[in-house]
Design an enzyme around this catalytic site. Structure first.
Site, PDB file in Angstrom:
ATOM      1  N   ASP A 131      -2.064  -1.623  10.106  1.00 58.54           N
ATOM      2  CA  ASP A 131      -2.277  -1.658   8.651  1.00 58.54           C
ATOM      3  C   ASP A 131      -2.837  -2.993   8.165  1.00 58.54           C
ATOM      4  OD1 ASP A 131      -1.336   0.904   8.264  1.00 58.54           O
ATOM      5  OD2 ASP A 131       0.705   0.280   7.744  1.00 58.54           O
ATOM      6  N   LYS A 187       0.851  -1.206   0.000  1.00 62.10           N
ATOM      7  CA  LYS A 187       0.000   0.000   0.000  1.00 62.10           C
ATOM      8  C   LYS A 187       0.877   1.243   0.000  1.00 62.10           C
ATOM      9  CE  LYS A 187       0.884   1.510   4.345  1.00 62.10           C
ATOM     10  NZ  LYS A 187       1.718   2.631   4.616  1.00 62.10           N
TER      11      LYS A 187
END
Ligand code: C5P
Length: 314
Positions: A141, A11
């Site tokens: 995350d 990401k």
């Protein structure tokens, strides 16, 4: 089936704002996260014994119980002891493409893939929400890395609101291979330097969250407005990481000079990315930055925005 092979996407943060303290000692954040098509391959294979084993082809990735992927499997075994007993242990093989300690959530993506893989291997039938709740126990995350795509992440980063598809953009990523940044160091240093500016109280945090929902980044995504998206890129952690690592600031300057839509450090760094609308423009920037900085330690990748986090693969 006794084996599943998954792709676990990296990401980037299109937006990262640190609002203030949380009672659990973490920071209250507002972020916009975006998956890219740079991915590790994670294979989970049943073992006849109850053991959890990790192997990885990257020298800096631990192969013991400290690896977040190992912790993900241990968490699943603790939550679902009968399935663990019935189906046996697991061997996790990780083929690394995502750089380590880079601000790209590589370790979190691997842990997310283990949760998804064990759900299938142990035939648990968990929902994405249940997997995300487990993921939040492993790292801030991990929940995003399960479903991926484009999302607003608040709280510690684990509270997700999905966003409409953004424009189809390319991201040139750059990272000095020998440099990594510790996330606790980045947040700790930010706290030391900027604590006085923190918003106080739940109400102030909630107002700021609302402002992001109607702010320029979310609006640029909703309107598929690539130039506006490039202008709305923002990361508070640049304020501590760039001064501490001048090479990262120079990399960012070189990317800005190469003329993408916008340039930003991802997460706690040190990866810097710049956005373009075409693969050709991304490859041109990759070459220009490589020539300008002429450093064999600098690795550059051309990636594309992706709508998936963990994906089953052949
Ligand atoms: O959740 P994760 O393990 O990825 O967080 C790593 C470190 O980053 C935490 O130990 C903390 O120092 C910092 N952090 C924070 N606030 C957040 C997320 C991470 O202070 N919301």
């Amino acid at each position: 089936m006794r084996l599943y092979s998954l792709l676990a996407a990296a990401k980037i943060n299109l937006y990262l704002e640190i609002m203030g303290h949380r009672r659990d000692g973490f920071h209250e954040l507002v972020m916009v996260m975006q998956s890219v098509d740079l991915a590790d391959r994670v294979t989970v294979r049943s073992l006849p014994s109850s053991e959890i084993r990790v192997q990885c082809d990257h020298p800096l990735v631990p192969q013991d119980a400290t690896n977040l992927a190992h912790r993900a499997a241990a968490l699943m075994a603790a939550k679902y002891p009968q399935a663990h007993h019935h189906h046996g242990g697991v061997e996790i093989s990780i083929e690394k493409q995502i750089p380590v300690g880079a601000g790209l959530a590589g370790g979190s993506a691997n842990a997310a893939a283990v949760l998804v893989g064990l759900d299938m291997l142990w035939q648990l039938g968990l929902t994405q929400g249940e997997l995300q709740t487990l993921g939040a126990e492993l790292g801030s995350d991990v929940p995003f890395c399960i479903g991926g795509g484009t999302a607003i992440a608040t709280g510690r980063g684990e509270q997700l609101d999905s966003l409409p598809s953004p424009p189809n953009l390319y991201a040139v990523l750059g990272k000095y291979q020998s440099l990594s940044v510790s996330t606790p160091w980045a947040y700790g240093t930010y706290r030391q330097q900027f604590e006085a500016t923190y918003l106080q109280g739940d109400e102030a945090h909630s107002r700021r969250r609302q402002a992001l929902h109607s702010g320029p980044m979310v609006s640029a995504i909703a309107h598929q407005d690539s130039p506006a998206l490039g202008k709305a890129l923002y990361n508070d952690l640049e304020k501590v990481v760039l001064p501490a690592h001048p090479a990262v600031a120079d990399l960012k300057a070189a990317m800005v000079a190469a003329g993408g839509l916008g340039t930003l450090m991802s997460g706690s760094g040190p990866t810097v990315f710049t956005l373009t609308t075409t693969r050709e423009a991304a490859e041109t920037i990759q070459e220009q930055v490589r020539d300008r900085l002429a450093d064999p330690d600098l690795a550059l990748w051309v990636t594309r925005f992706s709508s998936t986090g963990v994906q089953l693969t052949a």
